[in-house]
Motif scaffolding. Sequence first.
Motif, PDB file in Angstrom:
ATOM      1  N   ALA A  24       0.978  -1.012   0.086  1.00  0.00           N
ATOM      2  CA  ALA A  24      -0.094   0.071   0.067  1.00  0.00           C
ATOM      3  C   ALA A  24       0.859   1.172   0.016  1.00  0.00           C
ATOM      4  O   ALA A  24       2.205   1.138   0.467  1.00  0.00           O
ATOM      5  CB  ALA A  24      -0.927   0.186   1.318  1.00  0.00           C
ATOM      6  N   ASP A  25       0.398   2.233  -0.458  1.00  0.00           N
ATOM      7  CA  ASP A  25       1.223   3.353  -0.434  1.00  0.00           C
ATOM      8  C   ASP A  25       1.698   4.106   0.687  1.00  0.00           C
ATOM      9  O   ASP A  25       2.635   5.017   0.821  1.00  0.00           O
ATOM     10  CB  ASP A  25       0.652   4.529  -1.624  1.00  0.00           C
ATOM     11  CG  ASP A  25      -0.800   4.899  -1.294  1.00  0.00           C
ATOM     12  OD1 ASP A  25      -1.240   4.607  -0.298  1.00  0.00           O
ATOM     13  OD2 ASP A  25      -1.253   5.540  -2.168  1.00  0.00           O
ATOM     14  N   PHE A  26       0.751   3.781   1.815  1.00  0.00           N
ATOM     15  CA  PHE A  26       1.161   4.507   3.251  1.00  0.00           C
ATOM     16  C   PHE A  26       2.214   3.541   3.948  1.00  0.00           C
ATOM     17  O   PHE A  26       2.500   3.939   5.078  1.00  0.00           O
ATOM     18  CB  PHE A  26      -0.166   4.688   3.799  1.00  0.00           C
ATOM     19  CG  PHE A  26      -0.793   3.526   4.163  1.00  0.00           C
ATOM     20  CD1 PHE A  26      -0.600   2.603   5.073  1.00  0.00           C
ATOM     21  CD2 PHE A  26      -1.981   2.810   3.233  1.00  0.00           C
ATOM     22  CE1 PHE A  26      -1.339   1.421   5.240  1.00  0.00           C
ATOM     23  CE2 PHE A  26      -2.673   1.956   3.403  1.00  0.00           C
ATOM     24  CZ  PHE A  26      -2.484   1.336   4.584  1.00  0.00           C
ATOM     25  N   VAL A  27       2.676   2.633   3.445  1.00  0.00           N
ATOM     26  CA  VAL A  27       3.849   1.768   4.056  1.00  0.00           C
ATOM     27  C   VAL A  27       4.949   1.475   3.448  1.00  0.00           C
ATOM     28  O   VAL A  27       4.857   1.655   1.830  1.00  0.00           O
ATOM     29  CB  VAL A  27       3.504   0.026   4.335  1.00  0.00           C
ATOM     30  CG1 VAL A  27       2.220   0.364   5.599  1.00  0.00           C
ATOM     31  CG2 VAL A  27       2.955  -0.481   3.387  1.00  0.00           C
ATOM     32  N   GLY A  28       6.052   1.559   4.124  1.00  0.00           N
ATOM     33  CA  GLY A  28       7.317   1.339   3.116  1.00  0.00           C
ATOM     34  C   GLY A  28       7.500   0.015   2.793  1.00  0.00           C
ATOM     35  O   GLY A  28       6.816  -0.865   3.003  1.00  0.00           O
ATOM     36  N   THR A  29       8.451  -0.098   1.735  1.00  0.00           N
ATOM     37  CA  THR A  29       8.538  -1.537   1.234  1.00  0.00           C
ATOM     38  C   THR A  29       9.608  -2.350   2.001  1.00  0.00           C
ATOM     39  O   THR A  29      10.574  -1.691   2.782  1.00  0.00           O
ATOM     40  CB  THR A  29       9.311  -1.472  -0.148  1.00  0.00           C
ATOM     41  OG1 THR A  29      10.032  -0.572  -0.133  1.00  0.00           O
ATOM     42  CG2 THR A  29       8.275  -1.403  -1.268  1.00  0.00           C
ATOM     43  N   PRO A  30       9.561  -3.692   2.131  1.00  0.00           N
ATOM     44  CA  PRO A  30      10.624  -4.450   3.215  1.00  0.00           C
ATOM     45  C   PRO A  30      11.940  -4.163   2.317  1.00  0.00           C
ATOM     46  O   PRO A  30      12.081  -3.699   1.461  1.00  0.00           O
ATOM     47  CB  PRO A  30       9.895  -5.800   2.799  1.00  0.00           C
ATOM     48  CG  PRO A  30       8.726  -5.845   2.232  1.00  0.00           C
ATOM     49  CD  PRO A  30       8.750  -4.415   1.451  1.00  0.00           C
ATOM     50  N   THR A  31      12.724  -5.044   3.229  1.00  0.00           N
ATOM     51  CA  THR A  31      14.301  -4.959   2.712  1.00  0.00           C
ATOM     52  C   THR A  31      14.433  -6.193   2.219  1.00  0.00           C
ATOM     53  O   THR A  31      14.066  -7.487   2.316  1.00  0.00           O
ATOM     54  CB  THR A  31      15.096  -4.485   3.707  1.00  0.00           C
ATOM     55  OG1 THR A  31      14.689  -5.268   4.953  1.00  0.00           O
ATOM     56  CG2 THR A  31      14.934  -3.110   4.063  1.00  0.00           C
ATOM     57  N   LEU A  32      15.908  -6.356   1.684  1.00  0.00           N
ATOM     58  CA  LEU A  32      16.338  -7.836   1.357  1.00  0.00           C
ATOM     59  C   LEU A  32      17.377  -8.067   2.462  1.00  0.00           C
ATOM     60  O   LEU A  32      18.223  -7.205   3.134  1.00  0.00           O
ATOM     61  CB  LEU A  32      17.158  -7.598   0.183  1.00  0.00           C
ATOM     62  CG  LEU A  32      16.489  -7.128  -1.114  1.00  0.00           C
ATOM     63  CD1 LEU A  32      17.399  -6.945  -2.216  1.00  0.00           C
ATOM     64  CD2 LEU A  32      15.595  -8.340  -1.573  1.00  0.00           C
TER      65      LEU A  32
END
Lengths: 867, 253
Positions: free
Chosen positions: A67-75
């Motif tokens: 969703a645009d209100f949460v950051g993306t996870p990481t690797l």
Amino acid sequence: MIAVELKGLASRKLRTVLTMIAIILGVSMISGTYILTDTINGSFDQIFHQATRKIDAVITPKPAVSADFVGTPTLPAGLLPVVRGVPGVAAADGEIADQASLFAGHGRMINGRFHGHLRRVGATGGAPSLLFGVGSERFNELTLVAGHWPVGNQVALDESTMSRSHLHLGQMVEVASLARPLEPFRIVAKTRFGSVGSIGGAALIDMDLATAQRVTGKIGEYDQISVISAPGTSQKLIARRIRSHLPAADRSTVRVRTGEQQAKSQAAQVANALNFLTIGLLAFGGIAVFVGAFIIFNTFSITVAQRAREFALLRTLGSTRGQIMRSVVIEALLIGIAASVLGTLAGLGIAKLLNGLFQTFGANLPNSGLVVLSRTVSVSLMVGTAVTVISGLMPAFRATRVPPIAAMREGVPLPKGRLSRLTPYVAGLITLLGLLLTILGIFASISSTGSRLAIIGVGCVLLFIGVAMLSPKLVTPLASAFGWPLQRATAITGRLARDNAMRSPSRTAVTAAALMIGLALVAFVTIFAAELKKTADDAVSRDVAGTFIVQNNQSFGNSVQPGVAAVVSRMRGVAIASPIRRDVAKIRGVGTTAIDGIDPGVFATLYRFQWKVGSSRVVPGLGSNGALVADAYAGSHHLHDGSPLSMLTPIGTRDTFTVRGIFKSSQILDNVLIPNASLVRDFHEANSEWVVVQAAAGVNTGRLEHRIARVLAASYPTLSVNSQQQFKSQQDSQVNSLLGLVYVLLGLSIVVSLFGIINTLVLSIYERTREIGMLRAIGTTRTQVRWMVRWESVITSLIGAVLGILLGILLAVLITVGLASQGIEFALPIGQLIVWVVLAVIFGIVAAAFPARRAARLDVLRALAYE
Amino acid sequence: MTTAEAISGKSVDTEPVVSATGISRRFGEADTAVDALKDVDIAFRSGGFTAVMGPSGSGKSTLMHILAGLDRPTAGTVRIDGQVITSMGDRQLTLLRRKKVGFVFQFFNLLPTLTAEENIVLPARIGGTKVDPAFFSEIVEAMGLRNRLTHRPSQLSGGQQQRVAIARALITRPAVIFADEPTGNLDSTASGEVLTLLRHAVDDFKQTIIVVTHDAVAAARADRIVFLADGRIVKDQPASSVGEILDQMKELR
Ligand SMILES: Nc1ncnc2c1ncn2[C@@H]1O[C@H](COP(=O)(O)OP(=O)(O)OP(=O)(O)O)[C@@H](O)[C@H]1O
Ligand SMILES: [Mg+2]
């Protein structure tokens, strides 16, 4: 034939120009919108291609839900050796790319605390800065202009930011990330972003990878892994190989793309996001064109009436009806083409203005070199020309109905069409149809928002046309009503103005209708914004018990750093400081929804929720897998006490929660609440949306707020502490700035209707030349003549404003009822609506300025000698 | 002083109501210039009915416009009721016209949106002054408009419209009324009526009236006839008969 029409247009220069302006404005908005969004798209394309120029494959996290209100996870950093081990990979490295804010201080850090004054620097227009850390310089798209690559607490900044913010090498700056408190860095280098130079005016902060990981809270993690393949290995091949070498566990959470795919997909993402902006702006352009159509229609109607004798003469000389019709249509066509061409060109200016406008309202969009696609030109030309010709058809048809006998007599009125008897019924039918479509669009269960809005849009267009067709009947009573006080207050000017406004009701009605459309929309958004504010403000007063709310005013979406709640709760005078973490999950059988994390132990103290099932007492016992849901949400998804919620989180974890309580929907929190600890566990979400602070009993809240603010300013300068009142005005100001933007965009349509009034007045004054000459001869002063024209304009404006505001209220009521289930409360900001009425009066006076001047300057002798 | 003079408060022997000295009017410039008036001196005493006659293009309208303060002479001075109007600004001139000058036009020039009554009181309303109901009544009676007051111009005949226009000119008791071909658009019966009424206004209301006309019958009703030709006054004489006037007109042509 065309030569004759051109001559005719040239002899009626003023009216031709005024008519053209009505179309030019709308067309320029359409062309400007396309030019702006194409330009932004083009710039992003360039940026993304630049960023992946040297790269053959890119590995990024693939959120299971987004969703645009949460950051993306990481690797996980552990992925890098795996990738490096893939045959054909010549080089691979991890990198960090995140948001941050840059501050320059006039002060010093003493004992880890900053003393002095911080100034936010870097990006323009409130955009966040971008923080990069790249493992090896091979992958860095930034090139050194001066200095050396940063190590440890050193940064490189892009040269445009440095010059814009007057920074110099060796200077200390402060960087605030979304993960950690403010940290000092020394500027050691000046950089450039590839050949583009910059990324839309954002400040580019470069650090070494380890520091970037630490500062962004991503130790042992990467945002992206970039790969360069060995010579002879194609992008596609290397991507495929990497994919096949990925550990099974990572396959669903990791995405491998070729460099080219990555650039394209990022560009597509931007284009997709911009699509909304394009459609929104085109809608405003469309409204302006629609308003322009009324003005074209009116001008042609008046002109045809004034030229009745000319047409009659042509008819006696043997012109057929077809020839008369053609001559008027060709005139419309010529005006349409000329205005559309000018409008398309003016779009270049509008694109610049719009860009400036967005910057004023805090949105920063990169753009370089305006992009004009052939689509822009063809759509603009077609819309402008088609609308002008279509608007001119009716008057052209009426011109054919002038009987040849009219050439012999003076002042033969145009004969009414055979169908004119039916006009009120047709108008009523169109109005009704428009209303029905609008209601249908609001209340029917339509899944796509796009088609819902389209139906409402068509409904409103019909509604406006219908009311405009009905309004000639309303002109006489309304003009008498509005003219009455004027008549009482002035010697004669008010009376004459009132009579003049009523003289040709359809002329006044169409002129007023053009303004009505703009004001209906203005009134609607005024009311709707008031409702949004009221709803949000009431929710705060009703549902929040905490004393303060700490939030990030500079970027939204979980942008309060992880340590803030702990820092604040340790402060003297603070009883509780508890964060709300916000994330997204896909719930099996229910759908994707926002999830809020709460602290169960203190929830009842900080929030005053009302309960449908259970009570505030169930909250502390939520355990690790209990959930609370909102009643409206529970109702529409058939959830009840004990329902299982099987959630898939962005990082790919699946966990099941159980509904333990159902609360009355609140505008403050989302529909599903789970404990913060569970959110951290299953979603890896460390940031929070905001932190609610409860002051200890007996503490002076004013002084406490001050102390919290001081602590925040020193470590987390992007955050602010707000009382409930400030929090409300913070919310209000967000609505207000959007409202401001909408007002400005609607302003275009209102300007178009301004030209409509000017045009009608000029044409009417031309018709009344003799009367004005007589009035002047018998002792009417120029000032009186001016006021006569002004009052007429004011009466016309008031008719438009009052009809418009009534329609706006109607629309707002319909929408509010339609959105009642979402908790929207009805509000009627009488004061603001009155302000619009007052502005309409001023608008009328402004519109009359030029016509009034012309009327007052009339040469009395010429006016009397006329004809 | 005669009784009439006592009533109208104007003195015959002192200054004239309207006077012009040395007025010239040139239109256009250089080689296309037209001298519409050439050094004209003329004065009108209170309470007279003057007809201005002359061939087409002789400068009658121009003279009237200048005397009425609608146009400015290229040279010369015009006085109305003692005031020099040729040096006045537009606003002053307008206010002067409002108070001291009445007009009757060839094309009636009534406001189509107003009733006959409203058209009649229009000048008073423009000036924001009250109309004396008795005077209004008297004028309406004299013009024979009693049962036409609520009609709009479009519902009135040409003659009736012109009578409304005369009433409108009388209502402010101006120092002078100018009429440019007031019968030019009327048939002979209506013309006759209108002339009778103008005569009536001079005799009963002590009005000063200056009429530009081509119509010898009309001119014959005047107290004084001024002949213009080629921008100059060529004859200025007391009342005369229709036949005589026609002869003089022929001479001038
Ligand atoms: N505005 C103007 N510009 C140029 N010339 C003008 C203008 N007004 C009048 N004239 C000229 O001045 C001369 C006198 O015109 P004026 O209208 O006074 O004549 P008139 O005696 O009223 O004629 P008529 O009986 O036809 O009404 C004419 O030659 C006319 O062409
Ligand atoms: Mg004349």
